[in-house]
Design a protein around this motif. Structure first.
Motif, PDB file in Angstrom:
ATOM      1  N   GLU A   1       0.828  -1.204   0.000  1.00  0.00           N
ATOM      2  CA  GLU A   1       0.000   0.000   0.000  1.00  0.00           C
ATOM      3  C   GLU A   1       0.869   1.263   0.000  1.00  0.00           C
ATOM      4  OE1 GLU A   1       0.941  -1.348   4.056  1.00  0.00           O
ATOM      5  OE2 GLU A   1      -0.176  -2.379   2.486  1.00  0.00           O
ATOM      6  N   ALA A   2       0.320   2.333  -0.538  1.00  0.00           N
ATOM      7  CA  ALA A   2       1.016   3.624  -0.544  1.00  0.00           C
ATOM      8  C   ALA A   2       1.203   4.091   0.896  1.00  0.00           C
ATOM      9  CB  ALA A   2       0.221   4.650  -1.332  1.00  0.00           C
ATOM     10  N   SER A   3       2.412   4.485   1.221  1.00  0.00           N
ATOM     11  CA  SER A   3       2.724   4.910   2.575  1.00  0.00           C
ATOM     12  C   SER A   3       4.105   5.544   2.585  1.00  0.00           C
ATOM     13  CB  SER A   3       2.721   3.693   3.512  1.00  0.00           C
ATOM     14  OG  SER A   3       3.338   3.999   4.738  1.00  0.00           O
ATOM     15  N   VAL A   4       4.339   6.453   3.511  1.00  0.00           N
ATOM     16  CA  VAL A   4       5.679   7.016   3.647  1.00  0.00           C
ATOM     17  C   VAL A   4       6.653   5.945   4.141  1.00  0.00           C
ATOM     18  CG1 VAL A   4       4.867   9.363   4.034  1.00  0.00           C
ATOM     19  CG2 VAL A   4       5.245   7.852   6.002  1.00  0.00           C
ATOM     20  N   TRP A   5       6.150   4.843   4.683  1.00  0.00           N
ATOM     21  CA  TRP A   5       6.993   3.763   5.189  1.00  0.00           C
ATOM     22  C   TRP A   5       7.313   2.729   4.128  1.00  0.00           C
ATOM     23  CZ3 TRP A   5       8.852   5.715   9.287  1.00  0.00           C
ATOM     24  CH2 TRP A   5       8.067   6.528  10.087  1.00  0.00           C
ATOM     25  N   ARG A   6       6.779   2.902   2.930  1.00  0.00           N
ATOM     26  CA  ARG A   6       7.013   1.944   1.851  1.00  0.00           C
ATOM     27  C   ARG A   6       8.402   2.174   1.267  1.00  0.00           C
ATOM     28  NH1 ARG A   6       4.406   1.303  -4.016  1.00  0.00           N
ATOM     29  NH2 ARG A   6       4.764  -0.932  -4.229  1.00  0.00           N
ATOM     30  N   GLU A   7       9.299   1.250   1.528  1.00  0.00           N
ATOM     31  CA  GLU A   7      10.658   1.323   1.011  1.00  0.00           C
ATOM     32  C   GLU A   7      10.864   0.234  -0.036  1.00  0.00           C
ATOM     33  OE1 GLU A   7      13.890   2.288   4.005  1.00  0.00           O
ATOM     34  OE2 GLU A   7      12.377   1.289   5.229  1.00  0.00           O
ATOM     35  N   VAL A   8      11.645   0.567  -1.049  1.00  0.00           N
ATOM     36  CA  VAL A   8      11.983  -0.382  -2.096  1.00  0.00           C
ATOM     37  C   VAL A   8      13.471  -0.683  -1.986  1.00  0.00           C
ATOM     38  CG1 VAL A   8      12.078  -0.775  -4.588  1.00  0.00           C
ATOM     39  CG2 VAL A   8      10.192   0.544  -3.599  1.00  0.00           C
ATOM     40  N   GLY A   9      13.797  -1.965  -2.026  1.00  0.00           N
ATOM     41  CA  GLY A   9      15.200  -2.341  -1.948  1.00  0.00           C
ATOM     42  C   GLY A   9      15.468  -3.639  -2.676  1.00  0.00           C
ATOM     43  N   PRO A  10      16.741  -3.977  -2.846  1.00  0.00           N
ATOM     44  CA  PRO A  10      17.117  -5.185  -3.581  1.00  0.00           C
ATOM     45  C   PRO A  10      16.942  -6.452  -2.750  1.00  0.00           C
ATOM     46  CG  PRO A  10      19.071  -4.086  -2.767  1.00  0.00           C
ATOM     47  CD  PRO A  10      17.905  -3.206  -2.401  1.00  0.00           C
ATOM     48  N   VAL A  11      16.449  -7.507  -3.403  1.00  0.00           N
ATOM     49  CA  VAL A  11      16.319  -8.820  -2.771  1.00  0.00           C
ATOM     50  C   VAL A  11      16.649  -9.901  -3.794  1.00  0.00           C
ATOM     51  CG1 VAL A  11      14.563  -8.088  -1.083  1.00  0.00           C
ATOM     52  CG2 VAL A  11      13.840  -9.038  -3.271  1.00  0.00           C
ATOM     53  N   TYR A  12      17.224 -10.996  -3.313  1.00  0.00           N
ATOM     54  CA  TYR A  12      17.482 -12.165  -4.157  1.00  0.00           C
ATOM     55  C   TYR A  12      16.298 -13.112  -4.087  1.00  0.00           C
ATOM     56  CZ  TYR A  12      22.454 -10.885  -4.248  1.00  0.00           C
ATOM     57  OH  TYR A  12      23.640 -10.238  -4.414  1.00  0.00           O
ATOM     58  N   VAL A  13      15.946 -13.682  -5.246  1.00  0.00           N
ATOM     59  CA  VAL A  13      14.891 -14.689  -5.338  1.00  0.00           C
ATOM     60  C   VAL A  13      15.320 -15.746  -6.345  1.00  0.00           C
ATOM     61  CG1 VAL A  13      13.034 -13.056  -4.758  1.00  0.00           C
ATOM     62  CG2 VAL A  13      13.629 -13.446  -7.169  1.00  0.00           C
ATOM     63  N   HIS A  14      14.705 -16.914  -6.284  1.00  0.00           N
ATOM     64  CA  HIS A  14      14.957 -17.916  -7.321  1.00  0.00           C
ATOM     65  C   HIS A  14      14.422 -17.404  -8.658  1.00  0.00           C
ATOM     66  CE1 HIS A  14      15.627 -21.223  -4.276  1.00  0.00           C
ATOM     67  NE2 HIS A  14      16.584 -21.427  -5.165  1.00  0.00           N
ATOM     68  N   ALA A  15      15.115 -17.728  -9.738  1.00  0.00           N
ATOM     69  CA  ALA A  15      14.685 -17.299 -11.072  1.00  0.00           C
ATOM     70  C   ALA A  15      13.386 -18.002 -11.479  1.00  0.00           C
ATOM     71  CB  ALA A  15      15.786 -17.572 -12.094  1.00  0.00           C
ATOM     72  N   GLU A  16      13.198 -19.223 -11.043  1.00  0.00           N
ATOM     73  CA  GLU A  16      11.964 -19.979 -11.287  1.00  0.00           C
ATOM     74  C   GLU A  16      11.291 -20.198  -9.945  1.00  0.00           C
ATOM     75  OE1 GLU A  16      10.815 -21.000 -14.311  1.00  0.00           O
ATOM     76  OE2 GLU A  16      12.539 -20.029 -15.282  1.00  0.00           O
ATOM     77  N   ARG A  17       9.983 -20.398  -9.980  1.00  0.00           N
ATOM     78  CA  ARG A  17       9.261 -20.644  -8.719  1.00  0.00           C
ATOM     79  C   ARG A  17       9.866 -21.856  -8.022  1.00  0.00           C
ATOM     80  NH1 ARG A  17       3.203 -21.337  -6.447  1.00  0.00           N
ATOM     81  NH2 ARG A  17       3.018 -19.094  -6.309  1.00  0.00           N
ATOM     82  N   CYS A  18      10.104 -21.712  -6.740  1.00  0.00           N
ATOM     83  CA  CYS A  18      10.700 -22.782  -5.937  1.00  0.00           C
ATOM     84  C   CYS A  18       9.647 -23.354  -4.991  1.00  0.00           C
ATOM     85  CB  CYS A  18      11.897 -22.241  -5.153  1.00  0.00           C
ATOM     86  SG  CYS A  18      11.448 -21.017  -3.886  1.00  0.00           S
ATOM     87  N   GLU A  19      10.106 -24.205  -4.091  1.00  0.00           N
ATOM     88  CA  GLU A  19       9.198 -24.831  -3.124  1.00  0.00           C
ATOM     89  C   GLU A  19       8.666 -23.839  -2.097  1.00  0.00           C
ATOM     90  OE1 GLU A  19      13.223 -24.880  -1.213  1.00  0.00           O
ATOM     91  OE2 GLU A  19      12.512 -25.266  -3.239  1.00  0.00           O
ATOM     92  N   GLY A  20       9.263 -22.647  -2.048  1.00  0.00           N
ATOM     93  CA  GLY A  20       8.827 -21.629  -1.100  1.00  0.00           C
ATOM     94  C   GLY A  20       9.269 -21.967   0.306  1.00  0.00           C
ATOM     95  N   TYR A  21       8.615 -21.359   1.259  1.00  0.00           N
ATOM     96  CA  TYR A  21       8.941 -21.593   2.658  1.00  0.00           C
ATOM     97  C   TYR A  21       7.708 -22.169   3.331  1.00  0.00           C
ATOM     98  CZ  TYR A  21      10.783 -20.924   7.332  1.00  0.00           C
ATOM     99  OH  TYR A  21      11.236 -21.131   8.607  1.00  0.00           O
ATOM    100  N   ALA A  22       7.673 -23.481   3.476  1.00  0.00           N
ATOM    101  CA  ALA A  22       6.495 -24.156   4.026  1.00  0.00           C
ATOM    102  C   ALA A  22       6.425 -24.052   5.542  1.00  0.00           C
ATOM    103  CB  ALA A  22       6.490 -25.630   3.605  1.00  0.00           C
ATOM    104  N   ASP A  23       7.576 -24.068   6.185  1.00  0.00           N
ATOM    105  CA  ASP A  23       7.630 -23.964   7.636  1.00  0.00           C
ATOM    106  C   ASP A  23       7.361 -22.511   7.995  1.00  0.00           C
ATOM    107  OD1 ASP A  23       8.182 -24.119  10.301  1.00  0.00           O
ATOM    108  OD2 ASP A  23      10.235 -24.813  10.074  1.00  0.00           O
ATOM    109  N   ARG A  24       6.574 -22.248   8.994  1.00  0.00           N
ATOM    110  CA  ARG A  24       6.246 -20.867   9.342  1.00  0.00           C
ATOM    111  C   ARG A  24       7.064 -20.322  10.506  1.00  0.00           C
ATOM    112  NH1 ARG A  24       5.257 -18.913   4.969  1.00  0.00           N
ATOM    113  NH2 ARG A  24       4.044 -20.367   3.787  1.00  0.00           N
TER     114      ARG A  24
END
Length: 160
Positions: free
Chosen positions: A70-93
């Motif tokens: 959502e639009a907000s003064v607290w909305r920051e954009v920064g660099p993050v690494y992700v898998h190039a293809e969809r992965c198994e994700g994070y199932a454990d919470r």
């Protein structure tokens, strides 16, 4: 593993897979940067899709990401690494084993997504679970962003 304590149950939240699907499908991150895959060095690229470090040779991408949509003064954009293809994700919470030690910056936010400066915390090379547990027990803390120390890049969010 979900971590229980006397005050709270901690839930780690990776980047929403649907948001990453959009980035991959559009071949850009939504901030004008092309989605470009490359081989991970395996020297410490923390993946925000599955909350672990990349293994050498895995196909990953570096994209811009804003934890708050959502639009907000607290909305920051920064660099993050992700898998190039969809992965198994994070199932454990619970807290991710590979990304649960400091040094880290723990940024606290109230329920309305405003930053709560009173509780922002810097932790050393230690397990961050007890500190997160204490922070999320505060009545005016609804979410904590776990970030790297020097660049302060977003790693994952933690809630009760």
């Amino acid at each position: 593993m979900t971590t229980a304590s006397t005050t709270t149950t901690l839930t780690a939240q990776p980047i929403d897979p649907a948001r990453l699907d959009d980035v991959r499908r559009n071949a850009e991150d939504g901030f004008g940067n092309r989605f470009v895959a490359f081989a991970a060095s395996g020297e410490g690229e923390p993946l925000r899709c599955c909350l672990r470090y990349a293994r050498a040779g895995e196909q990953i991408a570096l994209v811009s990401f804003a934890p708050f949509e959502e639009a907000s003064v607290w909305r920051e954009v920064g660099p993050v690494y992700v898998h190039a293809e969809r992965c198994e994700g994070y199932a454990d919470r619970g807290l991710p084993d590979e990304l649960r030690r400091g040094p880290r910056v723990l940024r606290t936010y109230q329920a309305d997504a405003t930053m709560n400066y009173d509780h922002n915390t810097l932790v050393g090379d230690e397990d961050i679970e007890p500190v997160l547990d204490r922070l999320l027990a505060e009545p005016d803390v609804a979410i904590v962003h776990v970030r790297t120390v020097l660049p302060q890049c977003f790693l994952y969010a933690v809630t009760r």
